[in-house]
Scaffold this motif. Sequence first.
Motif, mmCIF file in Angstrom:
data_model
loop_
_atom_site.group_PDB
_atom_site.id
_atom_site.type_symbol
_atom_site.label_atom_id
_atom_site.label_comp_id
_atom_site.label_asym_id
_atom_site.label_seq_id
_atom_site.Cartn_x
_atom_site.Cartn_y
_atom_site.Cartn_z
ATOM 1 N N LYS A 124 49.304 -37.226 -4.657
ATOM 2 C CA LYS A 124 50.036 -37.551 -5.879
ATOM 3 C C LYS A 124 51.181 -38.504 -5.585
ATOM 4 C CE LYS A 124 52.118 -35.047 -9.809
ATOM 5 N NZ LYS A 124 52.292 -36.160 -10.602
ATOM 6 N N LYS A 125 51.911 -38.269 -4.495
ATOM 7 C CA LYS A 125 53.027 -39.143 -4.121
ATOM 8 C C LYS A 125 52.518 -40.544 -3.788
ATOM 9 C CE LYS A 125 57.132 -39.155 -1.158
ATOM 10 N NZ LYS A 125 57.211 -40.444 -0.571
ATOM 11 N N GLU A 126 51.399 -40.611 -3.077
ATOM 12 C CA GLU A 126 50.820 -41.905 -2.723
ATOM 13 C C GLU A 126 50.426 -42.679 -3.978
ATOM 14 O OE1 GLU A 126 46.691 -43.347 -0.761
ATOM 15 O OE2 GLU A 126 47.838 -41.921 0.439
ATOM 16 N N ILE A 127 49.820 -41.999 -4.935
ATOM 17 C CA ILE A 127 49.427 -42.652 -6.179
ATOM 18 C C ILE A 127 50.659 -43.124 -6.942
ATOM 19 C CG2 ILE A 127 48.389 -42.266 -8.461
ATOM 20 C CD1 ILE A 127 46.379 -40.389 -7.009
ATOM 21 N N GLU A 128 51.678 -42.270 -7.033
ATOM 22 C CA GLU A 128 52.892 -42.630 -7.765
ATOM 23 C C GLU A 128 53.569 -43.863 -7.187
ATOM 24 O OE1 GLU A 128 55.277 -39.083 -7.780
ATOM 25 O OE2 GLU A 128 54.148 -38.211 -9.453
ATOM 26 N N GLU A 129 53.443 -44.090 -5.883
ATOM 27 C CA GLU A 129 54.093 -45.230 -5.231
ATOM 28 C C GLU A 129 53.219 -46.488 -5.220
ATOM 29 O OE1 GLU A 129 55.145 -43.602 -1.432
ATOM 30 O OE2 GLU A 129 56.873 -42.527 -2.258
ATOM 31 N N THR A 130 51.988 -46.379 -5.695
ATOM 32 C CA THR A 130 51.068 -47.507 -5.719
ATOM 33 C C THR A 130 51.341 -48.367 -6.950
ATOM 34 O OG1 THR A 130 49.363 -46.229 -4.602
ATOM 35 C CG2 THR A 130 48.617 -48.155 -5.805
ATOM 36 N N VAL A 131 51.247 -49.691 -6.792
ATOM 37 C CA VAL A 131 51.388 -50.616 -7.912
ATOM 38 C C VAL A 131 49.987 -50.986 -8.397
ATOM 39 C CG1 VAL A 131 52.229 -52.876 -8.666
ATOM 40 C CG2 VAL A 131 53.557 -51.547 -7.010
ATOM 41 N N PHE A 132 49.736 -50.762 -9.678
ATOM 42 C CA PHE A 132 48.471 -51.121 -10.303
ATOM 43 C C PHE A 132 48.714 -52.367 -11.145
ATOM 44 C CE2 PHE A 132 48.254 -46.708 -9.256
ATOM 45 C CZ PHE A 132 46.949 -46.502 -8.861
ATOM 46 N N SER A 133 47.757 -53.282 -11.123
ATOM 47 C CA SER A 133 47.937 -54.557 -11.791
ATOM 48 C C SER A 133 46.733 -54.876 -12.666
ATOM 49 C CB SER A 133 48.115 -55.651 -10.732
ATOM 50 O OG SER A 133 48.250 -56.906 -11.349
ATOM 51 N N SER A 134 47.004 -55.484 -13.821
ATOM 52 C CA SER A 134 45.936 -55.917 -14.707
ATOM 53 C C SER A 134 46.290 -57.279 -15.265
ATOM 54 C CB SER A 134 45.748 -54.923 -15.855
ATOM 55 O OG SER A 134 44.736 -55.387 -16.731
ATOM 56 N N SER A 135 45.331 -58.184 -15.220
ATOM 57 C CA SER A 135 45.502 -59.525 -15.760
ATOM 58 C C SER A 135 44.422 -59.735 -16.819
ATOM 59 C CB SER A 135 45.359 -60.552 -14.635
ATOM 60 O OG SER A 135 45.516 -61.852 -15.146
ATOM 61 N N VAL A 136 44.831 -60.100 -18.024
ATOM 62 C CA VAL A 136 43.883 -60.283 -19.123
ATOM 63 C C VAL A 136 44.066 -61.655 -19.760
ATOM 64 C CG1 VAL A 136 43.732 -57.799 -19.617
ATOM 65 C CG2 VAL A 136 45.421 -59.195 -20.812
ATOM 66 N N GLY A 137 43.080 -62.035 -20.561
ATOM 67 C CA GLY A 137 43.156 -63.321 -21.252
ATOM 68 C C GLY A 137 43.139 -64.492 -20.295
ATOM 69 N N GLY A 138 42.354 -64.376 -19.242
ATOM 70 C CA GLY A 138 42.300 -65.464 -18.266
ATOM 71 C C GLY A 138 43.621 -65.678 -17.547
#
Length: 107
Positions: free
Chosen positions: A32-46
Amino acid sequence: MGYNNFGGFGGANMNQLMRQAQKMQEDMARAKKEIEETVFSSSVGGGMVEVKMMGNRVMKSITIKDEVVDPDDKEMLEDLIISAVNDCLEQITRKEESSLPQVPGLF
């Protein structure tokens, strides 16, 4: 016949069960701690809108390209932002489901 049988479980079995439960709890906390410290990124619309979110679901940043900011088409920008945020949230959920130990009845 003593009362220390714990319903058929001997003391050694109960100790082993407690150690396993404690290890599972520690593993879950670590994941859970590892997930909380992870940065998730999403790029949309090209690449017009990019959202970065921490695993604890706190938004870290949002980047909007100038060319997507059209006062006459505000709805498109709003839709892109919603899409990027929802994608990050979905990524976090999938990571939690694949990384956290699955224990029936806990989630």
